[in-house]
Design an enzyme around this catalytic site. Sequence first.
Site, PDB file in Angstrom:
ATOM      1  N   PHE B 552      39.550  41.118  34.356  1.00  0.00           N
ATOM      2  CA  PHE B 552      40.072  42.147  33.455  1.00  0.00           C
ATOM      3  C   PHE B 552      39.801  43.519  34.070  1.00  0.00           C
ATOM      4  CE2 PHE B 552      38.752  38.483  31.005  1.00  0.00           C
ATOM      5  CZ  PHE B 552      39.901  38.180  30.307  1.00  0.00           C
ATOM      6  N   HIS B 553      40.451  44.508  33.477  1.00  0.00           N
ATOM      7  CA  HIS B 553      40.131  45.902  33.769  1.00  0.00           C
ATOM      8  C   HIS B 553      40.328  46.270  35.240  1.00  0.00           C
ATOM      9  CE1 HIS B 553      37.041  44.837  30.436  1.00  0.00           C
ATOM     10  NE2 HIS B 553      38.257  45.002  29.918  1.00  0.00           N
ATOM     11  N   PRO B 554      41.532  46.091  35.790  1.00  0.00           N
ATOM     12  CA  PRO B 554      41.757  46.530  37.174  1.00  0.00           C
ATOM     13  C   PRO B 554      41.673  48.053  37.264  1.00  0.00           C
ATOM     14  CG  PRO B 554      43.822  45.900  36.152  1.00  0.00           C
ATOM     15  CD  PRO B 554      42.739  45.534  35.181  1.00  0.00           C
TER      16      PRO B 554
END
Lengths: 463, 618
Positions: B552-554
Amino acid sequence: MTKRRTRFTETMTGTVTLTGEREARPVRLDLEVRTDTVLLPWRTTRAQARGRLRVDGWEGATPVAGEMEISPLARRRIRYRLTFRRDGRTYLLDGWKSPSPRHPLTSMTVLPFTVHDEERREAGRGTVRFSLSGALLPFLASFRFPAEDPGPAQLAPRWNGRPGRTEVWYTTLTDPSTGTGVWLHHEITAPEDGSRAYAHGWVAVCPPGGPVDHARFGPEPVTPDAAGFRATDALAGPGRLRGSCGPYTWDLTEHQEGATLHTFPAWAWRRPLLPAAQIVPGGRARYTGTVRGPGTDLTLSDAPGATGRIYGHGNARRWTWLHADLGGGDVLEVVAAVARRPGLDRLPPLVFLRLRRAGRDWPRRGTRTALGWGGLGRFRAEVGLPSWTVTGRAGPRRIRVTVDQPEERTLALEYTDPDGSRAVCRNSVTADARIVLERWWGGWRPEAAWTLRGTAHAEVGER
Amino acid sequence: MNTATEGLLAALLAEEDPAAVRAVAARLDGALAAMPRTARAAMAAAARAVDVCARARHGRPLARLTPQERERTVTALASRPGTAHLMDLVKVPVLLAAGTEYHARRATPAARPVAPADPPLDCTPSAQWPDRQGADAVVVGSGAGGAIAARTLARAGLRVLVLEEGRHHPTAEFARRTPLDRFGALYRDGGASVMLGAPGVLLPTGRAVGGTTIVNSGTCYRTPDRVLARWRDSFGLPLADAPRFARQLDEVERTLTVARQPADVLGANGRLTLLGAERLGWRADTLRRNAPGCRGSCECVVGCPTGAKQSVQLSVLPDACAHGARLVTSARVDRLLVERDRPGGPRVAGVAARRPDGTAFEILAPLVVVAAGALQSPLLLRRSGLGGHPMTGRNLAVHPATSVAGRFAEPVAGTPSVLQSAGVEELHDRGILLEATAPPPGLSSFVLPGAGRALRSGLEGAGHLATLGAMIADRPGGGVTGRERAVSWYRLDPRDGRRLLDAVRAMGELLLAAGAEEVFTGVPGAPSVRSTRELDAALETVTPRQLHLSAFHPTGTVALGADARRAPADPLGRLRGVRGVLIADGSALPSCPEVNPQVTIMALALAVSEAACGAEGG
């Protein structure tokens, strides 16, 4: 090297959907585009555009004006930002073509646009297209690359000391409050025999109804001046005319109002190939100041007129000249002349006519009125006094100019050419003129007509 | 859906009712329709491959085998080390479809509260947008960064247009549609975005007005001071100075109405997590979230159906629109228009975008804010000829994540609960953050072990599962290539792999401490354990690649930084090499933020957009 500009016209048609309407309306956009540089496709060029917008359902054509950003390669964009007024509100038509190598034709010919009102709300949107079948040829044929207009700098002397030349600065104006006409003539003559060049001139004042009075200054040795004409008691330079001559004194400021009007082809002024050439820097000008003399006490404020320039070998064998300020920025300049050179003197008068209307000069080609198409269709002049006429047709328009120079309002003066020969010039700065312009719509229909009573400036010269 | 797929579904789920199989197949078909062609092809290929195994083993296709023969076929495949991982990948969409179908059959449709009216947005679908338009600023992307940048610029008096590739989904739509339906509509590639690498992991990102904030869990951590200190000192970002950045963080928290989640609707999942932490003496608390009045619908990741979660389309964009900003939806930006012949160097002039029907439109503006997300922003810059910096598209940081489930005697699901409710920060200093994350009703996010009857019984007992997720603060080790479609790749750093195993152990220990009868580790060799000793033994031989990983959260693909060689954008967010381009999304973060990044991204976007319009401190 002369700096050149670019001028072309473009016509596009399409549709526009006005905000709140469901049906699209046919629309046509005619533009005349001017740039201050030569238009080079790999560069970004800013241009001024003006023209007409016709929308189905709107009465008549709506004038549009604005600017263009022409950058088909560097920025891949040709942008049009045109404003127009309708129903008391100002609108902005903003759109651009986005040239793309993948779709060169479509992207170069389709102009999507949006119209915004003064509050930047959308007032409409649409697309106009440039028709390759119908508009391409007129578009290509419309391209002109005129030299940059030097404006008042053209008042600088052309004469370089060669014998056998004459150079003239002349100004004619009309006092709008009294109807009095004023003619200021400044001349350098370099005799052909190599004797010393001299400067001379005169002032002529013609109250309405006449008679004309005048006074001469000079001759005197030429005083060099880089900006214009200078003599002991007279000066004619950029923005300023000052002098005294006999009982007359004058002190005027000059404000030129437009681009140079090339009565003769523009090249004839830059390269003295013709026996003589004439130009009117600014096309028309406004004069403010005073002209005083016996029975004359003029205080001018924005009086209309013009300053013309002549440079060449001398006067023609016969000639006529007209400067007509038509109002609203329009102006007509006519010179019809028979040259003195052997051979040319057998020809009928060559007519050089230039009508400036709504900022456009007609006919477009400088030699059109004089030469026509190989002599066919050239304009004709019937020279006489007190009345002379010029008629002609170019494209879908034809013109008839009739000038009346009543004797009581005409001043006869003698000119001396560099070769010593003499001519008589009959000049009136309170002449009458009637100009009728017609356009062919399946038959000749009047397009415009002007009647000038005592405000035309005209001249007929004979030997 | 072909017979091979229906046969696979019947075998995996031990489902003997053909009508039920067809219903699950229809749900699966709907979910796959939103996914890229490669995902659909892979699913079909997997079904054919299992069918071929069945023919080889029994001489008949899977659909014509007896239930016992089918069971033997899939359990054999699921237990072999070589094919188990592949079977787990197939099980992800199958479990989503089956979970939705069985939940719909079991649950009587509860009377949904009437969705509140959303604050007004000035939204225009691109189909109704003119081909040519001018503006003072264009914001590409309406997610966390784009929204706050649009609001900042609009408040400064600029005419702002926000272009969004997705469409606008009002809260009433969420209340109307099933979670699985929404899943396909709200996520890019139907949620099937995969990062290539060792191991390949899912990396879901949102695509709608509101961006990923519409599908995140609403967890709002402030940027840790140690991260800000690193950005200031190592990357030369003066705006990351903690006392100075606090103003932006405060402003974002105020805008999102961030507050600690009250315990009343926490749900059993969160309570068990807090109980386990308490028994272990670990630091843990309910999470700070942007969902005042949360009713525990537990559907955050497919759009909050009650409008409680203050995603940016409910909190920031309405304010931007009130200040004159306009949104254009279903508009994919092709490229930034760049004028390269400008004195002083290239300058942006606007954007060229495309509607869903393929027609193009353009907007001219002297300022373009790139906020398309860490996976899309580098592609947009490349398409615009602005991706020349060697670090554009590199430096990709994510939060590698894994989850562990514990089976409890008492039901865990069935009551109102918060999707991500409690955080365990005991190991945060070591880069491990544990968060109690319950799946939406009927959507099992945890890959249950086994196949056939074992999987079916696991599915039916899903209501007794408590799920914990762990995310790791990683060393940036990935990148995004491509121009049109993002191809992201990632190399898990060995240190981060060790942290993942530590996280699995910690989660198992916590669940067992909370009273779990059994813990599902996701490890192939030992799918379930009942004590910490068994857990330690199971993890002894496991490598990180064997875990069920997601990410998650690139962040970090167009990073800000003072060093022109390392950072494509300068410390004020201005893209190097061109004037008028501002980076204001997750891609601007210089390194992993170590916490859920929404607040960090918004605060950074606020800081750079304030600097851009000279409104800093105002």
